[in-house]
Design an enzyme around this catalytic site. Structure first.
Site, PDB file in Angstrom:
ATOM      1  CG  ASP A 112      -1.821   1.186   1.283  1.00 35.62           C
ATOM      2  OD1 ASP A 112      -2.218   1.683   0.212  1.00 35.62           O
ATOM      3  OD2 ASP A 112      -2.125   1.635   2.392  1.00 35.62           O
ATOM      4  CG  LEU A 113       3.889   1.196  -2.779  1.00 32.37           C
ATOM      5  CD1 LEU A 113       4.540   1.151  -4.147  1.00 32.37           C
ATOM      6  CD2 LEU A 113       4.906   0.967  -1.694  1.00 32.37           C
ATOM      7  CG  ASP A 114      -2.093   4.871  -2.464  1.00 31.41           C
ATOM      8  OD1 ASP A 114      -2.226   3.929  -1.669  1.00 31.41           O
ATOM      9  OD2 ASP A 114      -2.863   5.069  -3.412  1.00 31.41           O
TER      10      ASP A 114
END
Length: 75
Positions: free
Chosen positions: A17-19
């Site tokens: 979940d990079l954002d």
């Protein structure tokens, strides 16, 4: 901190979940950036003085010079 109260089955998938839409990743990202900086500083004597501000300038230059690959981690 996560607690597991039963044995885990074999891992079938991993999520990223990079954002930060699903998980609060700030602590992990900050630690990763710090560890990456330490790796660079220890990797070669010429990099021992590299600071976070230096890496930020490099990121900004890359974004300006090659915006089409900026988000391509492999590049």
């Amino acid at each position: 901190m996560m607690h597991f109260y039963r044995p885990l089955a074999p891992i079938a998938a991993m999520t990223f979940d990079l954002d930060d839409t699903l998980y609060d990743n700030r602590e992990v990202i900050q630690r990763t950036q710090l560890e990456s900086m330490h790796f660079l500083q220890d990797f070669h004597p010429a990099l021992s003085a590299v600071q976070a501000s230096d890496l930020q300038r490099i990121r900004e230059a890359l974004r300006e010079q090659e915006p089409e690959i900026y988000n391509d981690i492999t590049e």
